[in-house]
Motif scaffolding. Structure first.
Motif, PDB file in Angstrom:
ATOM      1  N   SER A 108       0.820  -1.218   0.000  1.00 57.86           N
ATOM      2  CA  SER A 108       0.000   0.000   0.000  1.00 57.86           C
ATOM      3  C   SER A 108       0.851   1.263   0.000  1.00 57.86           C
ATOM      4  O   SER A 108       0.369   2.338  -0.382  1.00 57.86           O
ATOM      5  N   HIS A 109       2.122   1.153   0.433  1.00 54.40           N
ATOM      6  CA  HIS A 109       3.003   2.330   0.464  1.00 54.40           C
ATOM      7  C   HIS A 109       3.585   2.659  -0.910  1.00 54.40           C
ATOM      8  O   HIS A 109       4.275   3.673  -1.063  1.00 54.40           O
ATOM      9  N   LEU A 110       3.314   1.810  -1.902  1.00 58.01           N
ATOM     10  CA  LEU A 110       3.883   1.998  -3.247  1.00 58.01           C
ATOM     11  C   LEU A 110       2.821   2.412  -4.259  1.00 58.01           C
ATOM     12  O   LEU A 110       3.035   2.296  -5.466  1.00 58.01           O
ATOM     13  N   GLY A 133      -5.520   1.630  -3.259  1.00 55.25           N
ATOM     14  CA  GLY A 133      -5.394   1.198  -4.639  1.00 55.25           C
ATOM     15  C   GLY A 133      -6.554   1.629  -5.513  1.00 55.25           C
ATOM     16  O   GLY A 133      -6.595   1.320  -6.707  1.00 55.25           O
ATOM     17  N   GLU A 134      -7.507   2.369  -4.913  1.00 55.08           N
ATOM     18  CA  GLU A 134      -8.673   2.826  -5.658  1.00 55.08           C
ATOM     19  C   GLU A 134      -8.458   4.249  -6.176  1.00 55.08           C
ATOM     20  O   GLU A 134      -7.964   5.116  -5.458  1.00 55.08           O
ATOM     21  N   SER A 135      -8.849   4.479  -7.408  1.00 54.54           N
ATOM     22  CA  SER A 135      -8.682   5.801  -8.025  1.00 54.54           C
ATOM     23  C   SER A 135      -9.603   6.844  -7.402  1.00 54.54           C
ATOM     24  O   SER A 135      -9.421   8.045  -7.614  1.00 54.54           O
ATOM     25  N   THR A 136     -10.585   6.404  -6.617  1.00 55.17           N
ATOM     26  CA  THR A 136     -11.472   7.355  -5.936  1.00 55.17           C
ATOM     27  C   THR A 136     -10.713   8.194  -4.911  1.00 55.17           C
ATOM     28  O   THR A 136     -11.203   9.235  -4.465  1.00 55.17           O
ATOM     29  N   TYR A 145      -1.899   4.160  -9.403  1.00 49.18           N
ATOM     30  CA  TYR A 145      -0.975   3.188  -9.980  1.00 49.18           C
ATOM     31  C   TYR A 145      -0.221   2.468  -8.866  1.00 49.18           C
ATOM     32  O   TYR A 145       0.146   3.063  -7.853  1.00 49.18           O
ATOM     33  N   HIS A 146       0.009   1.153  -9.082  1.00 47.36           N
ATOM     34  CA  HIS A 146       0.593   0.298  -8.057  1.00 47.36           C
ATOM     35  C   HIS A 146       2.065  -0.008  -8.344  1.00 47.36           C
ATOM     36  O   HIS A 146       2.559   0.151  -9.444  1.00 47.36           O
ATOM     37  N   PHE A 147       2.739  -0.476  -7.286  1.00 48.11           N
ATOM     38  CA  PHE A 147       4.112  -0.987  -7.367  1.00 48.11           C
ATOM     39  C   PHE A 147       5.081  -0.003  -8.029  1.00 48.11           C
ATOM     40  O   PHE A 147       5.831  -0.347  -8.945  1.00 48.11           O
ATOM     41  N   LEU A 148       5.030   1.238  -7.538  1.00 44.18           N
ATOM     42  CA  LEU A 148       5.979   2.243  -8.017  1.00 44.18           C
ATOM     43  C   LEU A 148       7.246   2.120  -7.174  1.00 44.18           C
ATOM     44  O   LEU A 148       7.348   2.685  -6.086  1.00 44.18           O
ATOM     45  N   GLY A 149       8.213   1.377  -7.672  1.00 43.46           N
ATOM     46  CA  GLY A 149       9.401   1.050  -6.897  1.00 43.46           C
ATOM     47  C   GLY A 149      10.205   2.245  -6.433  1.00 43.46           C
ATOM     48  O   GLY A 149      10.913   2.174  -5.418  1.00 43.46           O
ATOM     49  N   SER A 150      10.117   3.350  -7.142  1.00 40.28           N
ATOM     50  CA  SER A 150      10.909   4.528  -6.769  1.00 40.28           C
ATOM     51  C   SER A 150      10.175   5.414  -5.767  1.00 40.28           C
ATOM     52  O   SER A 150      10.699   6.438  -5.335  1.00 40.28           O
TER      53      SER A 150
END
Length: 275
Positions: A108-110, A133-136, A145-150
């Motif tokens: 959830s932090h990504l 993870g919801e666009s709302t 957007y999920h899994f943004l490693g940076s």
């Protein structure tokens, strides 16, 4: 032959705050040596890791507002870097999401908002975080957007002054009102659990912070009681209906002798035509 048995209560430094009960056997002059051996063994044995060990000023404090509480899985006070000491067997459980802000690896932090994956990755910030993870949760025109490693929400909080400061800022929201579902609304003071739950009507027994210092003398703070502080939730969110122009009739009370008296030409007429 054992002459007598006693129980000794010990608090071992470095272990969570629960008591270790040692059975002490009196073997004449060897009792001191036996007790010393048991103490040494306890100290040398590392505390078992637990998902319900959390930091707080009291057990009640460690058991409230679980998402924001710091876990201390190994049971040591040194793990409580944001203050407090480590308490065992709290009502918080890291397996159920408690202490989430201290787990950098949680997915959830990504999650962040953006007009595209690239935009979300290059412009991620605290205000664009969408943990569900919801666009709302995103501003109009942006998607989650999920899994943004940076990008990592916890690291952003640390860079912004630390998780503790961010939690304090979050609890002092613009409304200035504690959410109606906040667990700390059920923190209540009492001399014991039964006294606390029987004192729900005494508003100064609410101990929001979970600290015994919030309680009247001789009382301690208990979390998760059946009490709930709601004095600050009025007026209600739903407006009260305006009173009607017609007064409400007084209720009829049955069983009163004056309500059985009626007029008539005689008893039979009064009985058959009462109205």
């Amino acid at each position: 032959m054992i002459k007598s048995q006693k129980h000794v209560l010990l608090r071992i430094k470095g272990h969570p705050r629960h008591q270790h009960r040692i059975q002490k056997c009196d073997f004449g002059g060897n009792n001191i040596l036996l007790l010393a051996t048991l103490i040494t063994a306890l100290i040398a044995t590392p505390a078992a890791s637990s998902s319900t060990n959390f930091c707080g000023s009291t057990w009640g404090d460690a058991s409230s507002d679980c998402e924001h509480k710091q876990p201390c899985p190994n049971g040591t006070d040194e793990e409580c870097t944001n203050g407090g000491v480590c308490w065992a067997d709290t009502t918080c459980d890291s397996n159920n999401g408690a202490g989430l802000l201290y787990n950098k690896n949680d997915p959830s932090h990504l999650r962040f908002c953006g007009s595209s994956w690239t935009d979300a990755s290059e412009n991620c910030n605290i205000d664009r975080h969408c943990p569900s993870g919801e666009s709302t949760e995103c501003p109009d025109g942006l998607e989650c957007y999920h899994f943004l490693g940076s990008c990592n929400f916890v690291e952003m909080l640390e860079n912004a002054g630390g998780i503790g400061a961010a939690i304090s800022s979050s609890s002092s929201s613009s409304s200035g009102k504690l959410p109606s579902t906040d667990p700390s609304r059920s923190n209540w003071c009492g001399s014991d659990w039964n006294d606390a739950v029987s004192s729900c009507h005494i508003l100064d027994h609410w101990c929001q912070s979970g600290s015994d210092g919030d309680c009247p003398p001789g009382k301690i703070c208990f979390a998760g009681t059946d009490c709930k502080y709601e004095a600050d939730l009025v007026p209600t969110e739903v407006p009260t209906k305006a009173p009607s122009g017609t007064p409400t009739a007084s209720p009829v009370v049955y069983g009163k002798i004056e309500n059985t008296r009626f007029c008539g030409n005689d008893w039979m007429d009064a009985s058959e035509n009462c109205q």
